[in-house]
Design a protein around this motif. Sequence first.
Motif, PDB file in Angstrom:
ATOM      1  N   TYR A  93      73.708 -20.561  26.629  1.00 22.22           N
ATOM      2  CA  TYR A  93      74.968 -21.703  26.604  1.00 22.22           C
ATOM      3  C   TYR A  93      74.422 -23.085  25.681  1.00 22.22           C
ATOM      4  N   GLY A  94      76.138 -23.149  25.110  1.00 27.58           N
ATOM      5  CA  GLY A  94      76.143 -24.649  24.708  1.00 27.58           C
ATOM      6  C   GLY A  94      76.154 -25.252  25.649  1.00 27.58           C
ATOM      7  N   ILE A  95      77.007 -25.894  26.488  1.00 31.90           N
ATOM      8  CA  ILE A  95      76.826 -27.147  27.302  1.00 31.90           C
ATOM      9  C   ILE A  95      77.695 -25.852  28.725  1.00 31.90           C
ATOM     10  N   SER A  96      76.662 -26.597  30.206  1.00 28.58           N
ATOM     11  CA  SER A  96      77.304 -25.558  30.847  1.00 28.58           C
ATOM     12  C   SER A  96      77.479 -26.366  32.682  1.00 28.58           C
ATOM     13  N   ILE A  97      79.113 -26.415  33.129  1.00 27.95           N
ATOM     14  CA  ILE A  97      79.420 -27.263  34.092  1.00 27.95           C
ATOM     15  C   ILE A  97      78.970 -26.833  35.237  1.00 27.95           C
ATOM     16  N   ILE A 119      80.627 -26.353  19.185  1.00 32.90           N
ATOM     17  CA  ILE A 119      79.868 -25.549  19.700  1.00 32.90           C
ATOM     18  C   ILE A 119      79.368 -25.135  18.275  1.00 32.90           C
ATOM     19  N   GLY A 120      78.861 -25.063  17.479  1.00 35.11           N
ATOM     20  CA  GLY A 120      78.492 -24.574  16.447  1.00 35.11           C
ATOM     21  C   GLY A 120      77.982 -23.463  16.554  1.00 35.11           C
ATOM     22  N   ARG A 121      77.575 -22.859  17.137  1.00 31.30           N
ATOM     23  CA  ARG A 121      76.082 -22.331  17.503  1.00 31.30           C
ATOM     24  C   ARG A 121      75.034 -21.805  18.783  1.00 31.30           C
ATOM     25  N   VAL A 122      75.698 -20.750  19.383  1.00 28.00           N
ATOM     26  CA  VAL A 122      74.787 -20.744  20.795  1.00 28.00           C
ATOM     27  C   VAL A 122      73.796 -18.976  20.656  1.00 28.00           C
ATOM     28  N   ALA A 126      76.709 -18.129  25.702  1.00 26.28           N
ATOM     29  CA  ALA A 126      78.135 -18.923  26.158  1.00 26.28           C
ATOM     30  C   ALA A 126      77.795 -20.643  25.093  1.00 26.28           C
ATOM     31  N   GLY A 127      79.775 -20.275  24.327  1.00 29.62           N
ATOM     32  CA  GLY A 127      79.855 -21.423  24.299  1.00 29.62           C
ATOM     33  C   GLY A 127      79.154 -22.998  25.161  1.00 29.62           C
ATOM     34  N   ILE A 128      80.691 -22.250  26.520  1.00 30.75           N
ATOM     35  CA  ILE A 128      80.658 -23.426  27.652  1.00 30.75           C
ATOM     36  C   ILE A 128      80.817 -21.928  29.005  1.00 30.75           C
ATOM     37  N   GLU A 138      90.548 -30.449  33.471  1.00 27.62           N
ATOM     38  CA  GLU A 138      90.850 -30.141  31.493  1.00 27.62           C
ATOM     39  C   GLU A 138      89.522 -30.427  30.236  1.00 27.62           C
ATOM     40  N   ILE A 139      90.460 -29.408  29.459  1.00 27.57           N
ATOM     41  CA  ILE A 139      89.164 -29.016  28.788  1.00 27.57           C
ATOM     42  C   ILE A 139      90.089 -29.198  26.880  1.00 27.57           C
ATOM     43  N   ASP A 140      89.620 -30.167  25.850  1.00 33.60           N
ATOM     44  CA  ASP A 140      90.810 -30.317  24.439  1.00 33.60           C
ATOM     45  C   ASP A 140      89.975 -30.776  23.297  1.00 33.60           C
ATOM     46  N   HIS A 141      90.215 -30.558  21.984  1.00 31.87           N
ATOM     47  CA  HIS A 141      89.691 -30.950  21.552  1.00 31.87           C
ATOM     48  C   HIS A 141      88.459 -30.975  20.772  1.00 31.87           C
ATOM     49  N   VAL A 142      88.017 -29.099  21.728  1.00 33.42           N
ATOM     50  CA  VAL A 142      86.780 -28.524  21.965  1.00 33.42           C
ATOM     51  C   VAL A 142      87.032 -27.480  20.885  1.00 33.42           C
ATOM     52  N   ARG A 143      86.241 -26.682  19.830  1.00 30.47           N
ATOM     53  CA  ARG A 143      85.445 -26.070  18.923  1.00 30.47           C
ATOM     54  C   ARG A 143      84.557 -24.626  19.523  1.00 30.47           C
ATOM     55  N   ILE A 144      85.260 -23.702  19.385  1.00 31.12           N
ATOM     56  CA  ILE A 144      83.159 -22.985  19.753  1.00 31.12           C
ATOM     57  C   ILE A 144      83.536 -21.880  18.795  1.00 31.12           C
ATOM     58  N   GLU A 145      82.380 -21.725  18.332  1.00 32.45           N
ATOM     59  CA  GLU A 145      82.294 -20.751  17.063  1.00 32.45           C
ATOM     60  C   GLU A 145      80.674 -19.929  17.408  1.00 32.45           C
ATOM     61  N   ASN A 146      80.202 -19.331  16.691  1.00 33.63           N
ATOM     62  CA  ASN A 146      78.833 -17.855  16.926  1.00 33.63           C
ATOM     63  C   ASN A 146      78.151 -18.546  17.895  1.00 33.63           C
ATOM     64  N   CYS A 147      78.864 -17.547  18.893  1.00 28.14           N
ATOM     65  CA  CYS A 147      77.930 -17.541  20.240  1.00 28.14           C
ATOM     66  C   CYS A 147      78.156 -15.944  20.751  1.00 28.14           C
TER      67      CYS A 147
END
Length: 151
Positions: A93-97, A119-122, A126-128, A138-147
């Motif tokens: 994972y990139g970010i786990s909450i 999140i550029g690469r995982v 999962a990205g998140i 709430e989640i905003d202004h987050v970009r997830i790619e290459n996961c």
Amino acid sequence: MIRLFAVLLVLIYTCLLSKVAKCQQNVFIVDSETSLVDANEPPYNQVRPGDTIILTGGKRGFLRIKNFTGEKENPVIFMNYNGQVIIDTDHYYGISIVNCRYFKLTGTGDANHFYGIRIGRVADGAGIGIGGLSSDYEIDHVRIENCKSAG
């Protein structure tokens, strides 16, 4: 002195963005080497509803956030600062909450980056990931790619 001034600017910024009358009371800083932010462990056991947790800009591996509880009108805020937070990891994972309620993860902490959290690469997952009884967020202004999975 410069660091204190920068933290005060972030505090003022978050107060201006807040839709509630009560502004954030405390700011906690998480450096790019930290991979676990747990409200059951010092210094994060001092975080209260409305507080802001700053994720310093720069490249980092995965990040796990656990056990934070804000209030409906006064969430705990996790925000980038001093650049874009870039996650690049071979982890699953990139970010786990986990086990968090009434919180906001936002990438609005640096005006130079629309996606302040990227999140550029995982490599293996999962990205998140948000789970373990987490809700009301709430989640905003987050970009997830290459996961393998976005979130």
